[in-house]
Design a protein around this motif. Structure first.
Motif, PDB file in Angstrom:
ATOM      1  N   LYS A 140      42.846  37.171  47.987  1.00 41.27           N
ATOM      2  CA  LYS A 140      41.528  37.449  48.556  1.00 41.27           C
ATOM      3  C   LYS A 140      41.226  38.943  48.491  1.00 41.27           C
ATOM      4  O   LYS A 140      41.998  39.780  48.957  1.00 41.27           O
ATOM      5  CB  LYS A 140      41.464  36.987  50.016  1.00 41.27           C
ATOM      6  CG  LYS A 140      41.458  35.479  50.176  1.00 41.27           C
ATOM      7  CD  LYS A 140      41.438  35.063  51.635  1.00 41.27           C
ATOM      8  CE  LYS A 140      40.043  35.093  52.207  1.00 41.27           C
ATOM      9  NZ  LYS A 140      40.011  34.465  53.559  1.00 41.27           N
ATOM     10  N   ILE A 141      40.065  39.253  47.925  1.00 41.57           N
ATOM     11  CA  ILE A 141      39.579  40.632  47.824  1.00 41.57           C
ATOM     12  C   ILE A 141      38.170  40.669  48.399  1.00 41.57           C
ATOM     13  O   ILE A 141      37.314  39.861  48.007  1.00 41.57           O
ATOM     14  CB  ILE A 141      39.565  41.108  46.355  1.00 41.57           C
ATOM     15  CG1 ILE A 141      40.983  41.077  45.767  1.00 41.57           C
ATOM     16  CG2 ILE A 141      38.965  42.502  46.245  1.00 41.57           C
ATOM     17  CD1 ILE A 141      41.041  41.435  44.294  1.00 41.57           C
ATOM     18  N   PRO A 142      37.880  41.583  49.323  1.00 45.03           N
ATOM     19  CA  PRO A 142      36.538  41.632  49.911  1.00 45.03           C
ATOM     20  C   PRO A 142      35.497  42.121  48.915  1.00 45.03           C
ATOM     21  O   PRO A 142      35.784  42.951  48.048  1.00 45.03           O
ATOM     22  CB  PRO A 142      36.693  42.611  51.079  1.00 45.03           C
ATOM     23  CG  PRO A 142      37.884  43.432  50.745  1.00 45.03           C
ATOM     24  CD  PRO A 142      38.792  42.554  49.954  1.00 45.03           C
ATOM     25  N   ALA A 143      34.288  41.607  49.068  1.00 42.97           N
ATOM     26  CA  ALA A 143      33.192  41.920  48.149  1.00 42.97           C
ATOM     27  C   ALA A 143      32.458  43.188  48.542  1.00 42.97           C
ATOM     28  O   ALA A 143      31.219  43.264  48.462  1.00 42.97           O
ATOM     29  CB  ALA A 143      32.225  40.749  48.090  1.00 42.97           C
ATOM     30  N   THR A 144      33.217  44.205  48.947  1.00 44.17           N
ATOM     31  CA  THR A 144      32.607  45.512  49.182  1.00 44.17           C
ATOM     32  C   THR A 144      32.230  46.125  47.840  1.00 44.17           C
ATOM     33  O   THR A 144      32.675  45.672  46.780  1.00 44.17           O
ATOM     34  CB  THR A 144      33.582  46.438  49.916  1.00 44.17           C
ATOM     35  OG1 THR A 144      34.789  46.537  49.126  1.00 44.17           O
ATOM     36  CG2 THR A 144      33.943  45.889  51.291  1.00 44.17           C
ATOM     37  N   VAL A 145      31.435  47.183  47.873  1.00 43.29           N
ATOM     38  CA  VAL A 145      31.070  47.867  46.623  1.00 43.29           C
ATOM     39  C   VAL A 145      32.330  48.317  45.898  1.00 43.29           C
ATOM     40  O   VAL A 145      32.445  48.185  44.668  1.00 43.29           O
ATOM     41  CB  VAL A 145      30.141  49.062  46.924  1.00 43.29           C
ATOM     42  CG1 VAL A 145      29.954  49.925  45.685  1.00 43.29           C
ATOM     43  CG2 VAL A 145      28.799  48.566  47.448  1.00 43.29           C
ATOM     44  N   GLU A 146      33.297  48.816  46.663  1.00 39.97           N
ATOM     45  CA  GLU A 146      34.552  49.264  46.065  1.00 39.97           C
ATOM     46  C   GLU A 146      35.427  48.098  45.628  1.00 39.97           C
ATOM     47  O   GLU A 146      36.275  48.246  44.747  1.00 39.97           O
ATOM     48  CB  GLU A 146      35.324  50.134  47.058  1.00 39.97           C
ATOM     49  CG  GLU A 146      34.616  51.417  47.469  1.00 39.97           C
ATOM     50  CD  GLU A 146      33.605  51.218  48.609  1.00 39.97           C
ATOM     51  OE1 GLU A 146      32.982  52.206  49.024  1.00 39.97           O
ATOM     52  OE2 GLU A 146      33.427  50.057  49.066  1.00 39.97           O
ATOM     53  N   GLY A 147      35.225  46.945  46.250  1.00 42.70           N
ATOM     54  CA  GLY A 147      36.020  45.783  45.892  1.00 42.70           C
ATOM     55  C   GLY A 147      35.624  45.150  44.577  1.00 42.70           C
ATOM     56  O   GLY A 147      36.450  44.530  43.899  1.00 42.70           O
ATOM     57  N   LEU A 148      34.358  45.313  44.170  1.00 38.58           N
ATOM     58  CA  LEU A 148      33.870  44.660  42.961  1.00 38.58           C
ATOM     59  C   LEU A 148      34.670  45.029  41.709  1.00 38.58           C
ATOM     60  O   LEU A 148      35.121  44.139  40.977  1.00 38.58           O
ATOM     61  CB  LEU A 148      32.380  44.938  42.771  1.00 38.58           C
ATOM     62  CG  LEU A 148      31.454  44.331  43.839  1.00 38.58           C
ATOM     63  CD1 LEU A 148      30.035  44.845  43.658  1.00 38.58           C
ATOM     64  CD2 LEU A 148      31.469  42.810  43.779  1.00 38.58           C
ATOM     65  N   PRO A 149      34.886  46.325  41.427  1.00 46.64           N
ATOM     66  CA  PRO A 149      35.693  46.642  40.239  1.00 46.64           C
ATOM     67  C   PRO A 149      37.149  46.209  40.383  1.00 46.64           C
ATOM     68  O   PRO A 149      37.804  45.903  39.381  1.00 46.64           O
ATOM     69  CB  PRO A 149      35.565  48.165  40.108  1.00 46.64           C
ATOM     70  CG  PRO A 149      35.094  48.655  41.427  1.00 46.64           C
ATOM     71  CD  PRO A 149      34.302  47.536  42.022  1.00 46.64           C
ATOM     72  N   ALA A 150      37.656  46.153  41.605  1.00 44.93           N
ATOM     73  CA  ALA A 150      39.023  45.662  41.817  1.00 44.93           C
ATOM     74  C   ALA A 150      39.107  44.176  41.501  1.00 44.93           C
ATOM     75  O   ALA A 150      40.127  43.695  40.975  1.00 44.93           O
ATOM     76  CB  ALA A 150      39.460  45.924  43.254  1.00 44.93           C
ATOM     77  N   ILE A 151      38.055  43.431  41.796  1.00 42.03           N
ATOM     78  CA  ILE A 151      37.995  42.008  41.455  1.00 42.03           C
ATOM     79  C   ILE A 151      38.068  41.833  39.950  1.00 42.03           C
ATOM     80  O   ILE A 151      38.860  41.036  39.424  1.00 42.03           O
ATOM     81  CB  ILE A 151      36.708  41.379  42.029  1.00 42.03           C
ATOM     82  CG1 ILE A 151      36.775  41.340  43.566  1.00 42.03           C
ATOM     83  CG2 ILE A 151      36.469  39.984  41.451  1.00 42.03           C
ATOM     84  CD1 ILE A 151      35.422  41.184  44.231  1.00 42.03           C
ATOM     85  N   THR A 152      37.252  42.597  39.236  1.00 38.22           N
ATOM     86  CA  THR A 152      37.254  42.523  37.772  1.00 38.22           C
ATOM     87  C   THR A 152      38.626  42.867  37.205  1.00 38.22           C
ATOM     88  O   THR A 152      39.165  42.169  36.334  1.00 38.22           O
ATOM     89  CB  THR A 152      36.190  43.467  37.196  1.00 38.22           C
ATOM     90  OG1 THR A 152      34.897  43.007  37.578  1.00 38.22           O
ATOM     91  CG2 THR A 152      36.262  43.541  35.681  1.00 38.22           C
TER      92      THR A 152
END
Length: 368
Positions: A140-152
């Motif tokens: 699980k990764i939070p959908a913060t602005v900073e989290g978006l590139p981490a998701i990718t």
């Protein structure tokens, strides 16, 4: 006798339990939910683990072992939580196989303290994937602005992801874009796209809690008449965005390479307002290709008196949009609602994480 949970499952909704503990695993409770109640997955978060570790004695043997070998606080928390998740993954192995990997999923969250740190989030996601070492894990990764590139970045490494703390349709669109980009990079990196799975956790009840509070502060008849409508409308708009995204050319190219859709997951579906039906966030969000993760209290309520009456979402976008137009017209700043909820969500999980650390710290000290 009606089998509401079977009806829900037959409608294309995967039923996941929003809870996990050593006691559930050891007592056979979770196995019973899988066997008897159509539960095909589990989600966890820092609040769930904080409650589990603070309650009961199920963790005592492992805590004593960790204390005896001088494990650090961070090591102890990591081992305690990943042990539960690994064992739950093993329990869901047959479900995972029977559903071609779609269900039988167990989620574990990166530390909420990293929610604003892209690099650290991606690094911890990779470490959790390696530590649990089970193909049916979701990180699980939070959908913060900073989290978006981490998701990718995480998806690009072939790691399956549960994107959490999504409140607005705008952010959800950014999450889906991050997913597609992650798949494109994973393909370029030589990963089999069919092995990568993802859900996007769209929080429901918290939207009504925040919007209703603001409607009551406004106090006009028009405002008060809108209470209890925002959350379901928001989720229905999110599903329309899902249908749009996963029908486009970009998606079709990935699907041809074996990619799976990133399913919407309805999270925070326990009803907080006693004036509302305690099954409304299940009954009103029935639609195929979704997950509903619910606490056991809600699961039992749905089994007992839920009203599962087929698809309640497809084709409702216009009506849902009208609800939001009315909310804006009475003075609700919906963008501020979403920002407030995201900030509060991160803060709540950080507080729970601190409570988890304090609990384990005390248990380690007592075990020495």
């Amino acid at each position: 006798m009606a089998d509401n949970l079977k009806d829900l499952s037959d409608a294309g909704v995967s039923i996941w339990l929003d809870d996990l503990s050593r006691e559930r695993l050891d007592s056979g409770n979770l196995a019973g939910l899988i066997r008897d109640d159509h539960v095909v997955g589990v989600t966890t978060n820092p609040t769930i683990f904080a409650g589990a570790l603070a309650d009961g004695e199920a963790y005592d043997p492992q805590v004593r072992e960790l204390a005896a070998r001088g494990a650090s606080l961070e090591q102890a928390v990591r081992e305690l939580t990943t042990t539960d998740v690994r064992n739950a993954c093993d329990l869901f192995r047959d479900v995972h196989a029977a559903t071609d990997g779609v269900d039988g999923r167990v989620s574990i969250e990166v530390s909420p303290a990293l929610a604003k740190d892209t690099e650290a989030t991606a690094a911890e996601a990779a470490d959790l994937w390696k530590t649990v070492d089970r193909p049916n894990l979701l990180v699980k990764i939070p959908a913060t602005v900073e989290g978006l590139p981490a998701i990718t970045r995480t998806l690009a490494e072939g790691i399956s992801v549960n994107v959490t703390l999504i409140f607005s349709v705008e952010r959800y669109r950014a999450v889906m874009d991050a997913y597609l980009e992650g798949l494109e990079q994973a393909k370029a990196n030589g990963h089999a796209l069919a092995d990568i799975h993802s859900v996007a956790s769209f929080f429901v009840s918290r939207v009504d809690s925040e919007v209703d509070k603001r409607l009551e502060a406004i106090g006009s008849p028009e405002a008060l008449a809108l209470r209890g409508q925002a959350a379901v409308a928001n989720a229905r708009l999110a599903y329309a965005a899902f249908e749009e995204t996963f029908a486009g050319e970009r998606w079709e190219a990935l699907a041809a390479a074996g990619a799976r859709k990133q399913r919407p997951l309805w999270a925070s579906t326990g009803v907080k307002n006693p004036d509302y039906s305690d099954t409304m966030y299940v009954d009103q969000l029935v639609v195929a290709d979704t997950v509903n993760t619910m606490p056991e209290k809600t699961l039992r309520a749905v089994a007992d008196h839920g009203k599962i009456a087929g698809d309640k979402v497809t084709g409702t976008a216009q009506e849902a949009g009208e609800v939001y137009a009315k909310l804006s017209s009475v003075g609700i700043d919906v963008d501020d609602v979403y920002l407030t909820l995201e900030n509060e969500g991160v803060e709540k999980f950080e507080k729970s994480w601190d409570e988890l650390l304090d609990s384990v710290k005390g248990q380690l000290a007592n075990a020495k």
